[in-house]
Design a protein around this motif. Structure first.
Motif, PDB file in Angstrom:
ATOM      1  N   GLY A 250       0.837  -1.142  -0.036  1.00  0.00           N
ATOM      2  CA  GLY A 250      -0.006   0.099  -0.128  1.00  0.00           C
ATOM      3  C   GLY A 250       0.891   1.183  -0.031  1.00  0.00           C
ATOM      4  N   ASN A 251       0.693   2.047   1.005  1.00  0.00           N
ATOM      5  CA  ASN A 251       1.507   3.394   1.291  1.00  0.00           C
ATOM      6  C   ASN A 251       2.675   3.202   1.980  1.00  0.00           C
ATOM      7  N   ASP A 252       2.850   1.916   2.537  1.00  0.00           N
ATOM      8  CA  ASP A 252       3.834   1.654   3.519  1.00  0.00           C
ATOM      9  C   ASP A 252       4.963   0.853   2.969  1.00  0.00           C
ATOM     10  N   ARG A 253       6.429   1.095   3.310  1.00  0.00           N
ATOM     11  CA  ARG A 253       7.414   0.435   2.960  1.00  0.00           C
ATOM     12  C   ARG A 253       7.748  -0.524   4.003  1.00  0.00           C
ATOM     13  N   VAL A 254       7.895  -1.763   3.582  1.00  0.00           N
ATOM     14  CA  VAL A 254       8.235  -2.967   4.854  1.00  0.00           C
ATOM     15  C   VAL A 254       9.388  -3.248   4.523  1.00  0.00           C
ATOM     16  N   ILE A 255      10.277  -3.352   5.685  1.00  0.00           N
ATOM     17  CA  ILE A 255      11.819  -3.880   5.391  1.00  0.00           C
ATOM     18  C   ILE A 255      11.872  -5.259   6.340  1.00  0.00           C
ATOM     19  N   VAL A 256      12.574  -6.037   5.693  1.00  0.00           N
ATOM     20  CA  VAL A 256      12.844  -7.440   6.380  1.00  0.00           C
ATOM     21  C   VAL A 256      13.990  -7.829   6.735  1.00  0.00           C
ATOM     22  N   ASP A 257      14.505  -7.955   7.755  1.00  0.00           N
ATOM     23  CA  ASP A 257      16.209  -8.110   7.916  1.00  0.00           C
ATOM     24  C   ASP A 257      16.383  -9.610   8.033  1.00  0.00           C
TER      25      ASP A 257
ATOM     26  N   LYS B 214       9.290 -12.373  -3.719  1.00  0.00           N
ATOM     27  CA  LYS B 214       7.913 -11.883  -4.247  1.00  0.00           C
ATOM     28  C   LYS B 214       7.410 -10.555  -3.371  1.00  0.00           C
ATOM     29  N   ASN B 215       7.547 -10.801  -1.963  1.00  0.00           N
ATOM     30  CA  ASN B 215       6.894 -10.088  -1.132  1.00  0.00           C
ATOM     31  C   ASN B 215       7.294 -10.019   0.180  1.00  0.00           C
ATOM     32  N   ALA B 216       7.056  -9.407   1.221  1.00  0.00           N
ATOM     33  CA  ALA B 216       7.510  -9.504   2.504  1.00  0.00           C
ATOM     34  C   ALA B 216       7.232 -10.849   3.229  1.00  0.00           C
ATOM     35  N   ASN B 217       6.069 -11.163   2.926  1.00  0.00           N
ATOM     36  CA  ASN B 217       5.929 -12.768   3.701  1.00  0.00           C
ATOM     37  C   ASN B 217       6.748 -13.788   3.223  1.00  0.00           C
ATOM     38  N   GLN B 218       7.125 -13.789   2.047  1.00  0.00           N
ATOM     39  CA  GLN B 218       8.024 -14.765   1.462  1.00  0.00           C
ATOM     40  C   GLN B 218       9.378 -14.474   2.200  1.00  0.00           C
TER      41      GLN B 218
ATOM     42  N   LYS C  99       9.739 -15.705   5.688  1.00  0.00           N
ATOM     43  CA  LYS C  99       9.959 -17.166   5.824  1.00  0.00           C
ATOM     44  C   LYS C  99      11.282 -17.804   5.694  1.00  0.00           C
ATOM     45  N   VAL C 100      11.952 -17.199   4.629  1.00  0.00           N
ATOM     46  CA  VAL C 100      13.280 -17.672   4.054  1.00  0.00           C
ATOM     47  C   VAL C 100      14.496 -16.908   4.436  1.00  0.00           C
TER      48      VAL C 100
END
Length: 208
Positions: free
Chosen positions: A72-79, A102-106, A109-110
């Protein structure tokens, strides 16, 4: 003597610039510590790619992979975890080979399986040893320099070799030469210099 020291410094700087390890750092990679010191990464604040310059030989760097995603309007960072690496290289430039999600959820997970992979200019992977730099409890405000020092006192696979004091390659402005060692350095760098540099040096001396 002052001019002589300046000339020696120039010879040293020229050799140092040519013989160093450069790692191109994309904006999704954090450099957390280098040889148990605070990292010196070159590049503008908003540059998409920065560079880390290291002295030839054995080096230890702590990296984290932090891909980001739009939701959406947010930026999600995964570390990822902080990964401590050790490698031996000379006079080469390396780039990261990074997985894409593909996305933050993937990614969530890995990304725990992420490992550092650096490629040289010929596309060949750098042989390196790596380990997770773990810390129990609260992860905010971690001191990766102190954690690297503690790791190096262990038998971890990415610990620096005993007795080796590795340093980051110094920018030219930081090179300092003690005048008392000028003659010794002069002999050393003259032997290291190529024929063209030796000729320039002889011309300089004859003009004094």
């Amino acid at each position: 003597m002052k001019n002589l020291v300046l000339l020696i410094s120039t010879l040293f700087i020229s050799t140092n610039v040519l013989a160093q390890v450069t790692i191109e750092i994309p904006d999704t990679i954090q450099v957390l510590a280098v040889n148990a010191e605070k990292p010196q990464v070159e590049g503008g604040l908003f540059s998409s790619t920065k560079t880390l310059n290291l002295a030839d030989g054995e080096n230890q760097v702590v990296f984290r992979y932090s891909p980001y995603f739009s939701q959406g309007n947010d930026r999600v960072i995964v570390d990822s975890e902080a990964v401590i690496t050790k490698f031996d290289a000379a006079n080469q430039t390396f780039t990261f080979e990074l997985p894409e999600y593909k996305n933050a959820n993937q990614a969530e997970k890995v990304i725990g399986e992420w490992q550092v992979k650096l490629l040289n200019q010929q596309g060949q992977p750098l042989a390196l040893k790596q380990d997770i730099l773990r810390k129990d409890g609260l992860q905010i405000g971690r001191d990766y320099v102190l954690e690297s020092e503690a790791y190096n006192r262990t038998t971890g696979i990415a610990a620096l070799s005993t007795g080796i004091v590795a340093t980051q390659a110094l920018p030219a402005a930081d090179v300092k030469v003690d005048a008392n060692t000028a003659e010794e350095m002069l002999h050393f760098w003259y032997q290291k210099a190529d024929a063209e540099t030796r000729a320039k040096f002889k011309q300089y001396v004859n003009q004094q």
